[in-house]
Design an enzyme around this catalytic site. Structure first.
Site, short mmCIF file in Angstrom:
data_model
loop_
_atom_site.label_atom_id
_atom_site.label_comp_id
_atom_site.label_asym_id
_atom_site.label_seq_id
_atom_site.Cartn_x
_atom_site.Cartn_y
_atom_site.Cartn_z
N TYR A 61 4.15 2.92 12.66
CA TYR A 61 3.52 2.72 11.35
C TYR A 61 2.08 2.24 11.48
O TYR A 61 1.65 1.77 12.51
CB TYR A 61 4.35 1.85 10.42
CG TYR A 61 4.72 0.44 10.78
CD1 TYR A 61 4.16 -0.29 11.80
CD2 TYR A 61 5.71 -0.19 10.00
CE1 TYR A 61 4.54 -1.59 12.06
CE2 TYR A 61 6.10 -1.49 10.26
CZ TYR A 61 5.51 -2.19 11.29
OH TYR A 61 5.89 -3.48 11.54
N GLU A 62 1.34 2.44 10.39
CA GLU A 62 -0.11 2.21 10.33
C GLU A 62 -0.86 3.10 11.33
O GLU A 62 -1.93 2.74 11.83
CB GLU A 62 -0.47 0.74 10.56
CG GLU A 62 0.25 -0.23 9.66
CD GLU A 62 0.16 0.13 8.19
OE1 GLU A 62 -0.79 0.83 7.79
OE2 GLU A 62 1.05 -0.28 7.43
N GLY A 63 -0.32 4.26 11.60
CA GLY A 63 -0.94 5.22 12.50
C GLY A 63 -0.29 5.17 13.87
O GLY A 63 -0.34 4.15 14.55
N MET A 86 0.85 -1.18 0.00
CA MET A 86 0.00 0.00 0.00
C MET A 86 0.89 1.24 0.00
O MET A 86 1.82 1.36 0.78
CB MET A 86 -0.99 0.01 1.16
CG MET A 86 -0.46 -0.06 2.55
SD MET A 86 -1.86 0.03 3.70
CE MET A 86 -1.04 -0.25 5.25
N ARG A 129 -3.76 -2.38 11.02
CA ARG A 129 -3.67 -1.92 12.40
C ARG A 129 -3.83 -3.08 13.38
O ARG A 129 -3.10 -3.16 14.37
CB ARG A 129 -4.72 -0.83 12.65
CG ARG A 129 -4.30 0.50 12.03
CD ARG A 129 -5.35 1.59 12.12
NE ARG A 129 -4.79 2.83 11.60
CZ ARG A 129 -5.45 3.97 11.48
NH1 ARG A 129 -6.73 4.03 11.85
NH2 ARG A 129 -4.86 5.05 11.01
#
Length: 602
Positions: free
Chosen positions: A441-443, A163, A299
């Site tokens: 990462y991923e927020g 992604m 997540r």
């Protein structure tokens, strides 16, 4: 560095007694998930984790990925063979429909498999993790033509997926996305721009890489509502679906990182000579919505990494503490000689803190995984909706709390080793370095906390969270009346923690109406508070099950009798932090922004 022994007994206990594997397997579409098949998959996945992936973990850290003279990212020696093992076994397709070449098995079972692989070799396991997320986006939103071409190859693992979200000027602020996609007039688009931090953005494990790329159409509205999603393969498929001409996707460089060295993190340039060829996924200007399918999957998967790296660090610390002899422990009654530092009270405190939180995380994450299956497969619409609400609520809590906890446990693993933990040869430092990315990462944890308060609490006035807290409190009240001392202590602490959480949530709902900065300042502390309550909930559930099985005459006394004691440790050492966090949330948020910018630099 010690090896990795998948904790199959514990995994099966949580699958069966906390996550409800039997109930999940009974959902429509999971008819093949028989107990025998589940056991055989767990056994084989454990074998691959311990014998194939774990031995490559150290080499991945020391050798890392490198960019060769052709611009191809080369992975660590032995990783190609390991990837072929996954492809030949169809492992990447475990949770996907048979029509696309998958096994058609529950996400819950896939979660258990992924836990073992991330513990064994997190840098390697990132590749199948992200590929599964890309598969989800294509299968849910892609056209029939895109599904027919890409899904069989991605589900099998013959091709991998990425992604592509972040740009140099657009991290968490995706409204600043500049990558563009211009219609070519033949149904394709010409994609241009640069993306950074792309995990497995280039590698030599497969013959093609399928990039899912966020970009703007020429007439797109401003902001995040003007972002579309495109499939942009590294090689353009020919008429037979095989990799053909090279697309205009170039790996400019690989990042030099603190950890996960074996995972190539790429800077990708699209369309250096006019535009990379891409295909629109779904409808224009809905790309961020579609990408969130991948992000929400990722997540929970990164939350699982927090558990996985903690388990690996704990196993190594436990083995070292048993072998390392250093003086006579205080109160030692085991003879005249010295004993392993396992018997020193403070080392035992560290190990118990690691063990109890690992079991709490595993229960929470497997419960969330079962809810994902229920939300997608249950025949009753109301049940699906309730399960979906639970997934929405638990996702930011799990991602934030499990990764922060995993990082702390990896640090405690170094501490157990003492000075040797600071030396790279032991391997304890690698676990800490690898764990550090999971809170980012991923927020980041702050993004998870803001999502929790903004989209999951304030939006519905706290209704979903209050319902969950009441369910947890009811369990606490039940156990508080138990004749068993450990269950009684655990239950009372859990019920009290729920009351304290309720006070923090009530403050949040009031403060949010008057000052938008106050909830944001309190958000991470509130997330940690709720993570502790959710962890205590899972340990209390496990303790109740174990006590009932012991009463029924189950002979596995050593394993089962540890559950109430572990839950009590958590209740006495970690649940008291809930009240401190409540006080910080309610009284401490205003001081966060009290200093002026000038005073910060004074």
């Amino acid at each position: 560095m010690t090896g990795y022994a998948p904790p199959l007994k514990e995994i099966r206990f949580v699958l069966d007694h906390l996550a409800g594997m039997a109930e999940v397997a009974a959902l429509p579409g999971f008819g093949d998930a028989t107990p025998d098949l589940v056991d055989s998959i767990l056994d084989e996945a454990a074998r691959i984790a311990g014998n194939t992936l774990a031995p490559l973990n150290r080499a991945g850290d020391t050798q890392g990925a490198r960019l060769d003279e052709t611009g191809t990212a080369r992975t660590t020696e032995g990783w190609n063979a390991a990837w072929r093992t996954l492809v030949e076994g169809g492992w990447n397709g475990l949770p996907f429909e048979p029509e696309h070449g998958g096994m058609g098995l529950p996400n819950l079972l896939n979660t258990a498999v992924q836990e073992m692989w991330h513990s064994a070799n997190m840098a390697f396991a990132l590749c199948p993790m992200l590929t599964q997320g890309a598969v989800n986006a294509v299968r849910l939103y892609g056209s029939d033509a895109l599904k027919a071409l890409y899904l069989p190859r991605m589900v099998s693992g013959e091709w991998t997926g990425t992604m592509n979200i972040t740009e140099p000027q657009a991290g968490s602020d995706l409204a600043a996305t500049r990558s563009r996609a211009v219609p070519a007039g033949d149904g394709t688009y010409r994609v241009t721009g640069q993306k950074i931090f792309i995990t497995y953005g280039d590698h030599d494990l497969t013959e093609n890489i399928v990039h899912l790329v966020l970009a703007r159409l020429p007439d797109a509205p401003a902001g995040v509502k003007g972002i579309s999603l495109f499939v942009v393969p590294k090689f353009l498929p020919d008429a037979d679906g095989n990799p053909g001409a090279r697309n205009q996707v170039n790996c400019v460089s690989l990042e030099h990182k603190l950890g996960i060295h074996g995972s190539p993190t790429a800077v990708l340039s699209f369309g250096d000579e006019g535009g990379a060829t891409g295909w629109l996924v779904g409808e224009p200007n809905r790309g961020l919505e579609y990408m969130f399918t991948m992000m929400n999957h990722a997540r929970l998967a990164v939350a699982l990494q927090g558990l996985s790296i903690a388990e690996r660090a704990y196993q190594q610390a436990l083995a070292y503490a048993r072998e390392r002899v250093q003086g006579r422990p205080v109160g030692w009654t085991g003879g005249q000689g010295s004993a392993g530092i396992l018997h020193h009270p403070d080392v035992r405190r560290l190990l118990m803190g690691m063990k109890s939180r690992i079991e709490a995380m595993r229960g929470l994450l497997y419960t969330a995984a079962a809810a994902v299956d229920t939300a997608h497969q249950h025949p009753d619409a109301g049940t699906r909706q309730r399960a979906g609400l639970l997934v929405d609520l638990l996702t930011p809590i799990a991602k934030g709390w499990c990764t922060e906890t995993g990082q702390e446990i990896a640090s405690h693993g170094v501490q157990v080793h003492g000075g040797m933990g600071f030396i790279e040869e032991t391997g304890a430092a690698q676990h800490l370095r690898d764990a550090r990315i999971t809170t980012i990462y991923e927020g980041t944890t702050a993004i998870q906390a803001n999502d929790l308060i903004g989209r999951k609490i304030l939006r519905d006035g706290g209704a979903a969270l209050r319902a969950l807290l009441e369910e947890i409190a009811a369990l606490g009240r039940e156990l508080a009346g138990s004749p068993d001392d450990s269950l009684r202590v655990t239950g009372a602490a859990l019920a009290e923690s729920c009351a304290q959480a309720g006070e923090a949530v009530a403050w949040l709902l009031t403060a949010g109406a008057g000052d938008a900065r106050a909830p944001a300042a309190a958000s991470v502390n509130l997330l940690e508070l709720l993570g502790l309550v959710a962890g205590g909930w899972q340990l209390a559930r496990a303790a109740r099950v174990a006590a009932a099985r012991l009463e029924a005459g189950d002979p596995d006394t050593a394993f089962l009798s540890a559950k109430p004691l572990t839950a009590r440790f958590f209740a006495e050492h970690f649940l008291p932090r809930v009240d401190a966090l409540r006080a910080t949330v309610v009284a401490g948020s205003s001081s966060v922004m009290a200093l002026t910018e000038e005073q910060l630099f004074a």
